[in-house]
Design a protein around this motif. Structure first.
Motif, PDB file in Angstrom:
ATOM      1  N   SER A  93      79.692   0.593  23.507  1.00 29.32           N
ATOM      2  CA  SER A  93      80.145  -0.562  24.300  1.00 29.32           C
ATOM      3  C   SER A  93      80.531  -0.225  25.739  1.00 29.32           C
ATOM      4  O   SER A  93      80.930  -1.126  26.488  1.00 29.32           O
ATOM      5  CB  SER A  93      81.319  -1.259  23.603  1.00 29.32           C
ATOM      6  OG  SER A  93      80.837  -2.060  22.546  1.00 29.32           O
ATOM      7  N   LYS A  96      78.910  -2.427  28.140  1.00 32.55           N
ATOM      8  CA  LYS A  96      79.520  -3.653  28.660  1.00 32.55           C
ATOM      9  C   LYS A  96      80.084  -3.455  30.068  1.00 32.55           C
ATOM     10  O   LYS A  96      80.293  -4.442  30.793  1.00 32.55           O
ATOM     11  CB  LYS A  96      80.616  -4.145  27.711  1.00 32.55           C
ATOM     12  CG  LYS A  96      80.090  -4.620  26.359  1.00 32.55           C
ATOM     13  CD  LYS A  96      81.211  -5.168  25.483  1.00 32.55           C
ATOM     14  CE  LYS A  96      80.689  -5.680  24.147  1.00 32.55           C
ATOM     15  NZ  LYS A  96      80.257  -4.602  23.248  1.00 32.55           N
ATOM     16  N   ASN A 256      80.205  -8.569  21.471  1.00 30.57           N
ATOM     17  CA  ASN A 256      78.790  -8.249  21.698  1.00 30.57           C
ATOM     18  C   ASN A 256      77.971  -9.477  22.080  1.00 30.57           C
ATOM     19  O   ASN A 256      77.073  -9.396  22.929  1.00 30.57           O
ATOM     20  CB  ASN A 256      78.190  -7.609  20.448  1.00 30.57           C
ATOM     21  CG  ASN A 256      78.806  -6.267  20.132  1.00 30.57           C
ATOM     22  OD1 ASN A 256      79.058  -5.463  21.023  1.00 30.57           O
ATOM     23  ND2 ASN A 256      79.062  -6.020  18.857  1.00 30.57           N
ATOM     24  N   ALA A 259      78.558 -10.462  25.637  1.00 31.63           N
ATOM     25  CA  ALA A 259      77.920  -9.494  26.526  1.00 31.63           C
ATOM     26  C   ALA A 259      76.431  -9.779  26.665  1.00 31.63           C
ATOM     27  O   ALA A 259      75.876  -9.747  27.769  1.00 31.63           O
ATOM     28  CB  ALA A 259      78.148  -8.073  26.008  1.00 31.63           C
ATOM     29  N   ASP A 260      75.780 -10.070  25.558  1.00 32.38           N
ATOM     30  CA  ASP A 260      74.348 -10.357  25.626  1.00 32.38           C
ATOM     31  C   ASP A 260      74.080 -11.671  26.351  1.00 32.38           C
ATOM     32  O   ASP A 260      73.070 -11.813  27.049  1.00 32.38           O
ATOM     33  CB  ASP A 260      73.750 -10.373  24.214  1.00 32.38           C
ATOM     34  CG  ASP A 260      73.614  -8.968  23.628  1.00 32.38           C
ATOM     35  OD1 ASP A 260      73.461  -8.013  24.409  1.00 32.38           O
ATOM     36  OD2 ASP A 260      73.663  -8.835  22.392  1.00 32.38           O
ATOM     37  N   SER A 293      75.082  -5.336  25.310  1.00 31.36           N
ATOM     38  CA  SER A 293      76.306  -5.159  24.530  1.00 31.36           C
ATOM     39  C   SER A 293      76.609  -3.708  24.156  1.00 31.36           C
ATOM     40  O   SER A 293      77.768  -3.333  24.005  1.00 31.36           O
ATOM     41  CB  SER A 293      76.213  -5.978  23.241  1.00 31.36           C
ATOM     42  OG  SER A 293      75.117  -5.545  22.451  1.00 31.36           O
TER      43      SER A 293
END
Length: 429
Positions: A93, A96, A256, A259-260, A293
């Motif tokens: 992560s 990110k 996640n 983030a995507d 992500s």
């Protein structure tokens, strides 16, 4: 939140797509900085380098391959330690951080995504005779609370029932569901307290006492439209949390799906990787991504690049009277995914990353003698728990060497004015 209600396709009205911009975004330069934000990898300072070698020896004695570890530590213009610092390693992560950097610089910290609610019909005696139309604007944090607020506004406008369908167009996400049919089904539920699940009721309990329970009954189905029309009367405009607050929420809980969604909003993970490398001033080979992500070991970032991304975010935010503490977790102050890591140094501003065999930690460490120490630790091995323990020991060694601070320094203190920044909805007159 994979709730779903039955729905089917109906004739598709033509609906205009909204622009997600509410504030002009500055043009984004992706040229390599005149002065790189990170340093050449040679000749690190001796004290920290010795501590890192001791750390690596401890890992080796526990069976962890040194080839799977990477470290970069710097302060201002001084390289303090480097072990495989320019080699891209599984970042989990920490990916990110790249998404955060590119999202912030592509838009700006105050940018808000807009969701528009309109109709194809007329309102009479509490009934909307026609369809209720949702024009999505890529808001990655449109959740139950947003649906409740919009339902209450529609009630204020005199709408208790919709005779037509709930039409979804554009990029409408809800509860982190990007499928428009699924998101629409969730919204249909959120607008009508008579069909709330226990999950919605639980979220409602967190709202201010006295918040009304909306009742907007939709007689028709949820339908997704891909075409556009001009015959929509707008009723409600919803503004997302500002970008900085969206990024902070994403990083606090290492979400996640958010983030995507943010990576998608800037053009996709390839754009994130390319721009992040250019913003930092490192070779593009030091950042290789397969998503925004960090899910998957194919997301690889060098420790130097990860540190550089933190520095780039910090430098960019300074013009807004902000810093990295406004978009990442402050240990000991912010709730989130790091709550369980009790041994992390208080007041550090960090992002962690975890996969089955990967543990990563990066950020800013305030010290008495060296000021802010920027670091990245990327580890791979069989025991994530032990890798975390060793990361925390290394950071304590660094602090024992350069001194703990009692209060966050000004350059790692979040701007208190940001606490009032939130999402909101308004009736369009």
């Amino acid at each position: 939140m994979a709730l779903s209600l039955a729905g089917c396709k109906s004739p598709e009205p033509e609906i205009p797509s909204p622009s997600p911009e509410t504030t002009p975004s500055p043009k984004v330069s992706i040229e390599i900085p005149e002065k790189p934000l990170t340093l050449p990898p040679d000749n690190p300072e001796k004290i920290a380098s010795t501590q890192v070698q001791t750390y690596l020896s401890r890992l080796a004695n526990q069976g962890f391959s040194q080839q799977n570890q990477g470290i970069w530590i710097q302060s201002n213009d001084t390289l303090l330690a480097n072990y495989q610092g320019t080699i891209p390693l599984p970042a989990a992560s920490i990916t990110k951080v790249a998404t955060s950097l590119v999202a912030l610089k592509t838009f700006n910290p105050d940018h808000q995504f807009i969701t528009l609610i309109g109709t194809t019909g007329t309102i009479e005696n509490g009934v909307l005779n026609g369809d209720l139309v949702i024009q999505g604007g890529e808001d990655p944090f449109f959740v139950w609370e947003e649906a409740i607020a919009i339902g209450n506004l529609l009630n204020q406008m005199g709408i208790q029932r919709v005779t037509g369908n709930l039409i979804i167009t554009g990029k409408f996400y809800m509860n982190f569901e990007s499928n428009p049919q699924t998101a629409g089904n969730l919204l249909k539920q959120g607008l009508n307290s008579q069909i709330w699940s226990s999950e919605v009721l639980n979220q409602y309990q967190t709202l201010p006492p006295g918040t009304a329970k909306p009742q907007v009954i939709i007689d028709g189905v949820v339908a997704v439209s891909l075409t556009h029309s001009e015959n929509i009367k707008l009723l409600v405009r919803h503004y997302s949390f500002p970008m900085a607050e969206l990024v902070k929420k994403m990083n606090q809980y290492s979400n996640n799906l958010m983030a995507d969604m943010l990576a998608e909003a800037v053009g996709g993970y390839q754009v994130v990787a390319e721009k992040a490398a250019q913003f930092v001033g490192v070779p593009k080979e030091e950042i290789t991504l397969i998503n925004g992500s960090g899910l998957g070991e194919e997301n690889r970032i060098s420790p130097r690049a990860a540190t550089g991304m933190f520095l780039a975010i910090d430098k960019y935010l300074q013009q807004y009277n902000m810093n990295v503490a406004d978009v990442f977790v402050i240990v000991g102050k912010d709730k989130g995914i790091l709550d369980e890591r009790k041994q992390l140094p208080n007041l550090a501003v960090v992002k962690s990353g975890t996969l089955d065999y990967v543990s990563a930690l990066a950020g800013a460490l305030p010290t008495k003698e060296k000021g802010v120490v920027w670091f990245t630790i990327l580890n791979k091995g069989a025991s994530v728990t032990e890798l975390r323990n060793q990361q925390e020991i290394l950071l304590k060694d660094v602090l024992n060497n350069w001194g703990y601070v009692d209060l966050s320094p000004a350059n790692l203190t979040a701007n208190p004015e940001r606490k009032t920044k939130t999402s909101r909805s308004e009736i369009i007159q």
